[in-house]
Design an enzyme around this catalytic site. Structure first.
Site, PDB file in Angstrom:
ATOM      1  N   GLU A  53       0.860  -1.179   0.000  1.00 34.43           N
ATOM      2  CA  GLU A  53       0.000   0.000   0.000  1.00 34.43           C
ATOM      3  C   GLU A  53       0.901   1.235   0.000  1.00 34.43           C
ATOM      4  O   GLU A  53       1.854   1.316   0.777  1.00 34.43           O
ATOM      5  CB  GLU A  53      -0.900   0.039   1.239  1.00 34.43           C
ATOM      6  CG  GLU A  53      -1.970  -1.033   1.266  1.00 34.43           C
ATOM      7  CD  GLU A  53      -2.784  -0.991   2.558  1.00 34.43           C
ATOM      8  OE1 GLU A  53      -2.586  -0.063   3.367  1.00 34.43           O
ATOM      9  OE2 GLU A  53      -3.606  -1.890   2.763  1.00 34.43           O
ATOM     10  N   ASP A  64      -5.535   9.636   9.921  1.00 31.35           N
ATOM     11  CA  ASP A  64      -4.217   9.108  10.251  1.00 31.35           C
ATOM     12  C   ASP A  64      -3.692   9.696  11.552  1.00 31.35           C
ATOM     13  O   ASP A  64      -3.976  10.842  11.895  1.00 31.35           O
ATOM     14  CB  ASP A  64      -3.237   9.418   9.123  1.00 31.35           C
ATOM     15  CG  ASP A  64      -3.591   8.680   7.853  1.00 31.35           C
ATOM     16  OD1 ASP A  64      -3.726   7.447   7.924  1.00 31.35           O
ATOM     17  OD2 ASP A  64      -3.760   9.321   6.802  1.00 31.35           O
ATOM     18  N   TYR A 179     -10.525  -4.622   3.879  1.00 33.94           N
ATOM     19  CA  TYR A 179      -9.552  -4.154   4.875  1.00 33.94           C
ATOM     20  C   TYR A 179     -10.313  -3.947   6.180  1.00 33.94           C
ATOM     21  O   TYR A 179     -11.111  -3.034   6.296  1.00 33.94           O
ATOM     22  CB  TYR A 179      -8.929  -2.839   4.392  1.00 33.94           C
ATOM     23  CG  TYR A 179      -7.786  -2.298   5.233  1.00 33.94           C
ATOM     24  CD1 TYR A 179      -7.817  -2.307   6.621  1.00 33.94           C
ATOM     25  CD2 TYR A 179      -6.668  -1.740   4.623  1.00 33.94           C
ATOM     26  CE1 TYR A 179      -6.777  -1.794   7.380  1.00 33.94           C
ATOM     27  CE2 TYR A 179      -5.617  -1.212   5.368  1.00 33.94           C
ATOM     28  CZ  TYR A 179      -5.677  -1.247   6.738  1.00 33.94           C
ATOM     29  OH  TYR A 179      -4.646  -0.734   7.482  1.00 33.94           O
TER      30      TYR A 179
END
Length: 280
Positions: A53, A64, A179
């Site tokens: 990734e 994040d 995911y």
């Protein structure tokens, strides 16, 4: 539409044939600069990464944690852009035609680049899939459906709060793999709970035949081994990005040994992952 003959499908089929889970590594494109980033990415398969990734640097990476936010800022300061991210993949493909590459990030840079142009350039460069964290299923017309038509996988995130009522909506146009985010919150802030993950993976398997990769909170070879024993792959991002950060100076420039340190850490993770099923 994406097919069973995609690089992603072939790689997960290979992992299944080998009887093991995979290692997915995340790095931010251009961190700490284009040259070093290219060396790291080109070295990842040899170090044991099964899928890669690549984060698209963005000035407001809201999902994040501090480490990946800092990586984005280092990359942007060094002049990284979405066009240069695509160039990184083009360079990688000159030596590696098999390892799946997934771009991960936010919709804004793609929107500015232009969706049709981006998908054409991404496909030509050898990009296999996208993970776009701020586009929910209700916005599939923006990028998901065009990506699938361009034969670029659109990989969706599922979380502990994605209940059985919501899951069919999340999975409807998902391709490549699912995911699973092992906890709520931003990246890099907690450690993974393998017992919880095993239950979550079992639940997801009741809803989809796609491979399931698990990320967030995996920081050590031991944790990667535990996750790879119950899921189809373990995803390591923040811990690897932190190794890169630890080998930059106060100005964000690479210090000697950065590439070797990053790839050495990946090799340690890969050793854990490759022993997961036999250890279990």
């Amino acid at each position: 539409m994406t097919t069973d003959d995609s690089r992603i499908a072939r790689r997960f089929a290979k992992l299944k044939a080998e009887g093991r889970g995979g290692l997915v590594t995340f790095v931010t494109a251009g961190d700490p600069d284009m040259e070093i980033s290219a060396k790291i990415i080109q070295g990842l398969p040899g170090a044991g990464a099964d899928l890669i990734e690549i984060g698209m640097p963005f000035s407001d990476p809201m999902a994040d944690g501090p480490a990946i936010q800092a990586a984005s800022l280092r990359a942007l300061k060094a002049g990284m852009s979405l066009a240069k991210t695509i160039e990184l993949v083009q360079g990688f493909r000159k030596a590696d035609a098999d390892t799946p590459i997934i771009l991960m990030g936010y919709y804004n840079p793609i929107y500015i680049y232009g969706v049709d142009r981006f998908l054409a350039d991404a496909k030509a460069a050898g990009i296999d899939g996208l993970i776009i964290v701020d586009l929910p299923p209700e916005e599939d017309v923006e990028l998901c459906l065009p990506a699938l038509q361009a034969d670029v996988a659109f990989i969706r995130l599922a979380t502990p709060t994605t209940d059985d009522k919501r899951l069919p909506t999340v999975l409807a146009n998902t391709s490549g793999f699912v995911y699973y985010v092992s906890f709520t919150g931003v990246t890099g802030t907690k450690s993974v709970d393998s017992a919880h993950v095993a239950q979550a993976v079992d639940r997801l398997r009741r809803h989809t035949d796609l491979p399931i990769a698990v990320g967030f909170g995996i920081k050590t070879p031991e944790q990667a081994r535990a996750i790879a024993a119950v899921a189809d792959a373990a995803v390591v991002g923040t811990a690897l990005v932190q190794v890169i950060a630890d080998h930059t100076d106060a100005a964000g420039r690479a210090t000697p040994g950065l590439v070797d340190a990053a790839l050495g850490f990946v090799a340690d993770l890969a050793g854990g992952v490759r022993n997961a099923r036999s250890a279990a």
